[in-house]
Design a protein around this motif. Structure first.
Motif, PDB file in Angstrom:
ATOM      1  N   THR A 161       0.826  -1.211   0.000  1.00  0.00           N
ATOM      2  CA  THR A 161       0.000   0.000   0.000  1.00  0.00           C
ATOM      3  C   THR A 161       0.858   1.258   0.000  1.00  0.00           C
ATOM      4  OG1 THR A 161      -0.151  -0.096   2.413  1.00  0.00           O
ATOM      5  CG2 THR A 161      -1.926  -1.138   1.168  1.00  0.00           C
ATOM      6  N   VAL A 212      -6.253   3.915   0.097  1.00  0.00           N
ATOM      7  CA  VAL A 212      -5.511   2.824  -0.522  1.00  0.00           C
ATOM      8  C   VAL A 212      -6.093   1.514   0.010  1.00  0.00           C
ATOM      9  CG1 VAL A 212      -3.266   1.763  -0.903  1.00  0.00           C
ATOM     10  CG2 VAL A 212      -3.443   4.253  -0.647  1.00  0.00           C
ATOM     11  N   ALA A 218      -6.273  -2.278   0.988  1.00  0.00           N
ATOM     12  CA  ALA A 218      -5.394  -3.385   1.377  1.00  0.00           C
ATOM     13  C   ALA A 218      -5.948  -4.670   0.776  1.00  0.00           C
ATOM     14  CB  ALA A 218      -5.322  -3.488   2.897  1.00  0.00           C
TER      15      ALA A 218
END
Length: 269
Positions: free
Chosen positions: A62, A81, A83
């Motif tokens: 990430t 972002v 995961a």
């Protein structure tokens, strides 16, 4: 055939046929995958864009996308972002499920009507898997960065020479991958969102680099904007020029054609 049967037997046969037809319809609904383009209405392009979901590539790091997410946040966008499961080298469909959950969370949290998705490297393939499974109805724009939409010979090499070191996600990125063949067999860019593919001709990870071309998308090699750019695959998310291109493509309105006249402005960051 039915005429020779007694009324009671005729009713029994007709009832069984009706049950069979209902069962067949149920099976078809379960077995046939959803094709997002079938019923996804085009997303509004000129309204205020919703949250941005950034999907990492093979390996699942990430941090590779954090500078781009931070830059989006600095412009007022809600950027997250995603995961992906495990270390990001497993089955890409599992990562697509993780993206679907993240999108639902973002829409619930913000109350927005749609999201923008940026997929880096294999993350672009994950975004396509999500879109093909109904996600296109939730997306305004999907931008891919250096994504091996038609596979990479690097994965071919790994699969052929060190098969034990090429897990599911690696095998799914080979040039003869069944997963990619399925994605590319029909419409590569399902209706609903608008699509942009940004890539670099200097890519030595996605080989050949034009594997990143996506039929129906605005295809934008970085070198069409700045001819002297030597940005590599790994530099795509953090490069100031590429970030400028992504921000321009995620603005309100349709995707924008960019060229040499935009180079200096976008490079300034």
């Amino acid at each position: 055939m039915l005429a020779g049967l007694s009324p009671a037997r005729r009713r029994l046969v007709l009832g069984l046929l009706a049950l069979l037809l209902v069962a067949a319809a149920v099976v078809a609904a379960v077995v046939v995958p959803r094709l997002a383009g079938d019923d996804a209405a085009p997303a509004a392009q000129d309204d205020t864009p919703g949250p941005v979901l950034l999907v990492p590539g093979y390996g699942g790091s990430t941090s590779s996308l954090q500078t781009l997410a931070d830059r989006l946040t600095a412009t007022g966008r809600d950027a997250t972002v995603v995961a992906v499961p495990g270390d990001g080298t497993g089955d890409l469909t599992d990562s697509a499920d993780a993206l679907a959950a993240a999108v639902d969370d973002a829409l619930d949290r913000t109350g927005a009507d749609s999201v923008d998705v940026v997929g880096y490297s294999a993350g672009g393939v994950i975004a396509r898997l999500w879109a093909a499974d109904g996600g296109a109805a939730q997306a305004r724009r999907i931008v891919t960065l250096g994504s091996p939409h038609h596979g990479t010979t690097v994965a071919d090499l790994a699969s052929g020479i060190l098969p034990t070191e090429c897990p599911a996600g690696c095998r799914q990125l080979t040039t003869d991958s069944e997963l990619l063949a399925g994605l590319n067999a029909g419409d590569e860019t399902p209706d609903g969102p608008t699509w942009v593919s940004v890539w670099t001709t200097a890519d030595q990870t996605v080989t050949p680099p034009d594997s990143a071309e996506l039929e129906g998308a605005l295809d934008l090699p970085v070198q069409e904007v700045c001819a002297d750019s030597r940005v590599t695959h790994g530099q795509l998310p953090s490069d100031a020029l590429v970030q400028g291109i992504v921000l321009a493509q995620l603005a309100a309105g349709p995707p924008v054609e960019l060229g040499a006249g935009d180079c200096a402005r976008l490079r300034q960051g």
